[in-house]
Structure formats: C-alpha cells, structure tokens
Design an enzyme around this catalytic site. Structure first.
Site, PDB file in Angstrom:
ATOM      1  CG  ASP A   1      -3.361   2.367   5.190  1.00  0.00           C
ATOM      2  OD1 ASP A   1      -4.454   2.122   4.632  1.00  0.00           O
ATOM      3  OD2 ASP A   1      -2.680   1.497   5.771  1.00  0.00           O
TER       4      ASP A   1
ATOM      5  CG  ASP B   1      -0.130   0.144   2.551  1.00  0.00           C
ATOM      6  OD1 ASP B   1       1.122   0.179   2.516  1.00  0.00           O
ATOM      7  OD2 ASP B   1      -0.763   0.229   3.616  1.00  0.00           O
TER       8      ASP B   1
ATOM      9  CG  ASP C   1       1.609   3.121   4.696  1.00  0.00           C
ATOM     10  OD1 ASP C   1       0.511   2.656   5.038  1.00  0.00           O
ATOM     11  OD2 ASP C   1       2.557   2.415   4.297  1.00  0.00           O
TER      12      ASP C   1
END
Ligand code: UTP
Ligand code: MN
Length: 497
Positions: free
Chosen positions: A421, A331, A333
């Site tokens: 995120d 992902d 962040d």
C-alpha cells in the site's frame, strides 16, 4: 438545638429518682470534670445521671467549657457529635476525652473515674483520604501504554482475537471491541497472567473476558472459542474474507448462496469477480502467506529506487506494522510525498507507471485524492482517509531478498506476489498520516478516543482540531502531535497495542 449546652435550670423536684440521691456530696475527684451531652440522652435522663454522679462525688458541668475533661455522649453517630464539638470553640479539643456512656456507667459502678480505655472512646471518623494512584496503573487508553511485539499473554489474546472476529462477522460491534480492548491491555503487560485474580487492577477486562481467561487457565482452552472454530458459517466467512478484495458483505452473500469453498465460487458462472478479487484469487497462495521482514525490506528498496528515479527529493517512509518492528505482516505500507505541495499525487502516478514498465506490477488500484481541507474537521473517524493512495500487488524476485523468499513447501518459483500500500498526502499532512498509518488499529482508535474525551480535540489522518480553541494544530513530526495531546511520546515499536 439539641446540643446546646444547657444552663442550670430549676430542678424538677417531682422526679422520684432525683429525690433518692443525697445532693450535698463534696466533690472527690477534682481533676475530672464531666459534661453530659443531652442529644440522644434526653433531658430527663441527663438530669438523672447528673444527680447520680454528683451524689458519688463527681463534678458534672452543666455547660461545656475549657474546664471540662470528659465529654460523655450516648450518640452513636460520631460524625455529628464531632462536628458539634468542633463548633463549640474549645481552645484545645485534643485534650478532651470524648467518651461513650460505658465509661460513665463503669465509673459509677466503681464509685471513681475509671481510666479511659479504647472501648470508651468515641473516635472521630476522618473523611477518607483519596488513595494515591498505584504507580504502575495500566491506562484504559492504548496510547498511554507501551506495547512491544513481545506478548506474554498470547494464549488469551489469540482466543480473544477469534472471539472478536466472530462478533465482527456477526456485526455485534460492542462485544468485538470489548475483546479487542481486552487483548490490547493484555498485550501491554510485561508479565504473563497466571490467575484471574492478577487482573483485578487492569482496565477493560469485563465478566465475559475474565470467564474466557478462567477457562483457559483451568482447562487450557476456551469452549466458546472451540465452538466458533468448528462453526461452519464463521469459518467459511473467514475463508472468503481472506481473499484480497472480498469484504464481509460479499462473503455473506456467497455463504447464503450455499458456497463453502473457493472452487465452488470460482466454478459458478453467474458470479462476476471484480478486478481486485480476480487478482486476489490468482495470487491467493502468495498473499495469504505472511510477508517477512526481509521481504518488506526488499520491497522498500524497489519502491525507493522507483521514487528516486522520478524525483530525488521525494520523501518515502515505511509505515504500518513493519515500522512498529513486527517480524511479519500481511502487506507492506509506505507513505510517499514531496516537499513541493500539490506535487504528491502526480508523483504517486509516476511511481506506479515506473513499476509497471519494469514488469513488477501484478495489480494496481489507484484512488485519487478526495482530500478537501475546507471540509475539516471531520467528525467521522473512519479508518479510510482522503489522500491519494494505491493498493498494489508487486512481483518480488527472490534474488532481491536477503536470505531468500519465505516459500511454501514444494513451491519452486523464484518470485512471490506481495501486497503493498502506498499513501500520498500533501507534505504538510505528513506527520498526521505517518501517525495514522503506523497503527496499530487499536493504538489509533484510542489516540482518537483520548483526544476527543480527554482533550476535546478531533484527531484523524489529516489533522488535529482543538474544539475549545476552535483551531487546527500544526505538526511536522509525530512528537508534535503527542505534545499537542499532552501525551508522553510513544515510539513506533511501542505502539503494538
Ligand atoms: P494495515 O492494515 O496494513 O495494518 O494498516 P498493519 O498494522 O500494517 O498490520 P499488517 O501486518 O499489515 O497486518 C496499517 C495502518 O494504516 C491505517 C490502519 O488503520 C492501520 O493502523 N490505515 C490503513 C489507514 O489509516 N487508512 C487506510 O486507508 C488504510
Ligand atoms: Mn500493513
């Protein structure tokens, strides 16, 4: 006192052996003056040997004094003998020969004082001086090691990761952690381990880890790892937990109900997927594939644009694995905050709204802040923190990515779903959040362990608390936190523990 110098005493004439020596021999060897230590020898043997020596023209002193040149003892315990000698306040003990009985018997046999040889000496055993620490000793704490993305020991660390995941899925936490620690130590080495012997000075490598390494070195593979890789339960749990929103509990539940594949789960009407899991399955092909650095960069541009449309003085920072210089991630962040304390939460909501209006938001799970400064310090150091955050799936257009998207073979779409995120701490918590979210997980774990065990401090994503001084320590940069902990600063790209 066994050792006390014995003053002249009346000779016991009853002893037969004493009587056999002529006792009026003139001393022949003026520069050798012997003292016999009574301890171990015993009083009567000492008298006997004294008379024997005198009868052969040796000078034997009854009292230990500075005139004595040769001390003879039958005591094999050199430490107690030397301790006693040092207590006898001789002016220079280094000039005295401290000898075992063999020098005396050799001399008696020869009828003259034999030259002192090494075999005659009772040497002082000095207390062992502590070994100086090897210069490049590897610390047991990941936060005291510099670990780049370069890994010379991947053959071992990949195997350890399989084992760690297996133990994690089986809730055997100790073993899981042991393999993660061992992998972390090996990752920090600037050299490849070629034999198990080379690991002897390394911390965190136990019997089990070494046995696995030995197998890999010998056969090129680990049988335990192979067993796990062919274990149906373990592989199924791994498959299920690879879906966004599916944790170990859900995976286990599905496995117990007999499901072994996604199609089985998805065609079962009684299984109710939550919103996160629905999106997880919907975008599985994309989000189970690694995000490239170029894709992360493109996502950064999108978020940055959205943030600065809303407020020009917002602070946005890339964190997680990409900040550590990783080439790929699962992902992307970010930390988002604003200099106006208390404005951060509404900023996050505005950014999400903006992305939604642009049609870029495929999924969003917003979690409001539960941060309460009065509840600090927390003694529970779970990975989750209490700041406002959101877990997103963004639609990333290929045209925004330098060099294009990393696509699966045969996939002709010009966009890709990417997990993002965002965490939004109050600005005075920024340094702690940045340090906490930059990772790696092992690095964070050991920062906290080091703080607790070596400094009596409590560290988490919110604060650093000094238990001795009973106060919170303020920090505006990561460096401030390393300084508070008395640690050398480790750059983000050196935190890939
Ligand atoms: P990630 O899981 O994203 O790991 O969490 P990563 O290092 O970036 O690796 P990949 O490449 O995405 O797989 C990043 C860091 O954020 C912390 C984690 O502990 C980790 O160190 N984190 C994550 C928190 O502190 N709190 C959270 O709620 C989530
Ligand atoms: Mn990440």
């Amino acid at each position: 006192m066994f050792y006390a110098p014995v003053a002249l005493r009346p000779k016991k004439r009853s002893k037969p052996e004493e009587a056999s020596f002529s006792r009026h021999e003139e001393p022949k060897f003026q520069d050798v003056r012997i003292f016999l230590v009574e301890r171990k020898m015993g009083h009567s043997r000492r008298s006997f040997l004294t008379q024997l020596a005198r009868s052969k023209g040796f000078i034997v002193e009854d009292v230990l004094s500075d005139t004595v040149t040769h001390v003879v003892s039958e005591d094999s315990q050199s430490s107690s003998l030397w301790a006693w000698l040092k207590g006898c306040s001789l002016s220079d003990l280094s000039t005295v020969n401290v000898l075992n009985i063999s020098w005396f018997t050799d001399s008696m046999r020869e009828g003259r004082p034999v030259p002192v040889q090494t075999k005659h000496l009772i040497q002082e055993i000095l207390p062992e001086t502590p070994k100086p620490a090897p210069v490049n000793k590897v610390s047991q704490y990941a936060c005291q090691r510099r670990t780049t993305t370069e890994n010379y020991n991947r053959i071992f660390t990949d195997a350890f990761e399989v084992l760690a995941v297996n133990y994690e899925l089986n809730e055997i936490e100790g073993r899981c952690l042991a393999f993660r620690r061992a992998a972390s130590v090996l990752k920090s080495l600037p050299w490849a381990v070629k034999c198990v012997g080379a690991t002897q000075d390394l911390p965190c490598l136990g019997e089990h880890t070494k046995a696995v390494m030995k197998e890999i070195l010998q056969y090129g593979r680990s049988f335990e790892v192979e067993k796990i890789l062919s274990d149906e339960r373990c592989q199924t749990l791994k498959l299920f937990t690879s879906v966004f929103g599916v944790g170990p509990k859900t995976a286990e539940k599905w496995y117990r109900r007999g499901f072994r594949s996604f199609s089985g789960v998805l065609s079962e009407p009684s299984i109710q997927l939550n919103r996160m899991q629905q999106s997880g399955f919907l975008h599985y092909g994309d989000i189970s594939r690694a995000v490239s650095k170029a894709e992360a960069q493109a996502v950064g541009n999108i978020i940055d644009e959205a943030v600065h449309v809303i407020t020009p003085n917002a602070i946005l920072a890339l964190t997680g694995g990409f900040r550590r210089g990783k080439e790929i991630g699962h992902d992307v962040d970010f930390i988002l905050t604003t200099p106006e304390l208390g404005r951060e939460e509404s900023l996050l909501i505005s950014v999400i709204d903006h992305l939604k209006k642009q049609g870029l938001l495929l999924f969003s799970d917003h979690q409001a802040s539960t941060f309460d400064i009065s509840k600090l310090p927390s003694h529970r150091f779970e990975a989750m923190d209490h700041f406002a955050k959101c877990f997103l799936i963004l639609r990333l257009e290929g045209s925004k990515v330098e060099g294009g998207l990393q696509r699966a073979e045969g996939d002709s779409r010009d966009w890709k779903a990417v997990r993002v995120d965002l965490v939004s701490p109050p600005v005075d918590r920024y340094a702690y959040t940045l340090l906490g979210w930059t990772g790696s997980r092992m690095f964070e774990r050991d920062l906290r362990r080091f703080a607790r065990l070596e400094r009596q401090m409590l560290l988490d994503n919110h604060a650093l608390y000094d238990k001795t001084k009973k106060e919170f320590l303020t920090a505006t940069t990561e460096k401030d936190i390393f300084d508070h902990l008395g640690l050398e600063y480790i750059e983000p790209w050196q935190r890939n523990a």
